[in-house]
Design a protein around this motif. Structure first.
Motif, PDB file in Angstrom:
ATOM      1  N   LEU A  30       0.824  -1.214   0.063  1.00  0.00           N
ATOM      2  CA  LEU A  30      -0.029   0.068   0.011  1.00  0.00           C
ATOM      3  C   LEU A  30       0.939   1.133  -0.098  1.00  0.00           C
ATOM      4  N   THR A  32       0.921   5.138   0.466  1.00  0.00           N
ATOM      5  CA  THR A  32       0.042   6.320   1.025  1.00  0.00           C
ATOM      6  C   THR A  32       0.676   7.609   1.183  1.00  0.00           C
ATOM      7  N   SER A 181      -3.680   9.865   1.982  1.00  0.00           N
ATOM      8  CA  SER A 181      -3.746   9.724   3.285  1.00  0.00           C
ATOM      9  C   SER A 181      -4.560  11.033   3.847  1.00  0.00           C
ATOM     10  N   LYS A 193      -5.067  -0.691   5.864  1.00  0.00           N
ATOM     11  CA  LYS A 193      -3.789  -1.198   5.836  1.00  0.00           C
ATOM     12  C   LYS A 193      -3.584  -2.778   6.232  1.00  0.00           C
ATOM     13  N   ASN A 199       3.828  -1.113   3.721  1.00  0.00           N
ATOM     14  CA  ASN A 199       3.384   0.148   3.480  1.00  0.00           C
ATOM     15  C   ASN A 199       4.420   0.985   3.053  1.00  0.00           C
ATOM     16  N   GLU A 201       5.123   4.838   2.798  1.00  0.00           N
ATOM     17  CA  GLU A 201       4.461   6.124   3.057  1.00  0.00           C
ATOM     18  C   GLU A 201       5.269   7.329   2.308  1.00  0.00           C
TER      19      GLU A 201
END
Length: 227
Positions: A30, A32, A181, A193, A199, A201
């Motif tokens: 993921l 974000t 986000s 999540k 993840n 970021e």
């Protein structure tokens, strides 16, 4: 297609972080960050890199044109076999319509980002195209989950992502998904999540885009600049 432990995926050229140089088949990530932080461009870069290595490339777009998404991936690839490129266009006017373009790529139309069954059928067809071409490696990008959350509740989107992660594992592909986000509360982000192995970021500090990776080690990586 079956999963294989004999190879891994290397994303370190686009994302120079520990753990991204040897992702096992079936890994789902993921990505974000704030809206307009370059998440989509990153996913196109990753797919273009894969297509350059004769891997299948699948784009699921919930907020853009499927044909344009295929063209974007191709523009990121040094070489490309267009027959290995597919898109699932979730904002089309028609539903469950498959169109093979003149270049050999395929666009599967879905009428809404909430038509999860139709989206799944389109992804299955893309997997089948790769299998028919004897291609056992591939990358899937979905942009953006935020659009899906506007059409369905967070738990439904989580279930969709969880099932899709299992299908990626069976196919031996990897998947990357974006989520804005700044468009959701912390609870929504936390629920979604949980469907992913890792993840990435992304943030912007003083005009510089930075990223870090969580979930592939015991601790998050340090923030590093992104080109």
């Amino acid at each position: 297609m079956s999963n294989s432990a004999e190879f891994t995926y290397d994303l370190s050229e686009m994302l120079p972080f520990e753990g991204l140089s040897s992702l096992r088949p079936g890994t789902s990530v993921l990505v974000t960050g704030p809206t307009m932080a370059g998440k989509d461009r990153l996913l196109y870069d990753v797919l273009g890199d894969g297509v350059s290595q004769n891997e299948a490339g699948i784009v699921v777009t919930t907020d853009g044109d499927g044909g344009e998404s295929v063209d974007m991936v191709r523009s990121k690839a040094e070489t490309a076999d267009d027959s290995l490129l597919s898109a699932i266009d979730c904002r089309a006017q028609s539903d469950r319509e498959e169109t093979e373009r003149d270049d050999g790529s395929c666009v599967y139309s879905v009428s809404s980002p909430s038509e999860f069954t139709s989206i799944g059928i389109g992804i299955t067809d893309a997997f089948s195209r790769a299998e028919e071409a004897n291609v056992t490696r591939g990358r899937l990008a979905l942009t953006s989950l935020s659009t899906m959350v506007r059409y369905a509740d967070q738990k439904t989107v989580f279930k969709f992502c969880h099932v899709l992660s299992q299908r990626l594992n069976s196919a031996g592909f990897i998947g990357l998904f974006t989520l804005n986000s700044d468009a959701h509360d912390e609870q929504t982000i936390s629920v979604i999540k949980q469907a992913f192995d890792a993840n990435i970021e992304i943030r912007e500090v003083d005009g510089e885009k930075q990223g870090r990776v969580l979930g592939l080690g015991s601790q998050p990586t340090e923030w590093r600049p992104l080109s």
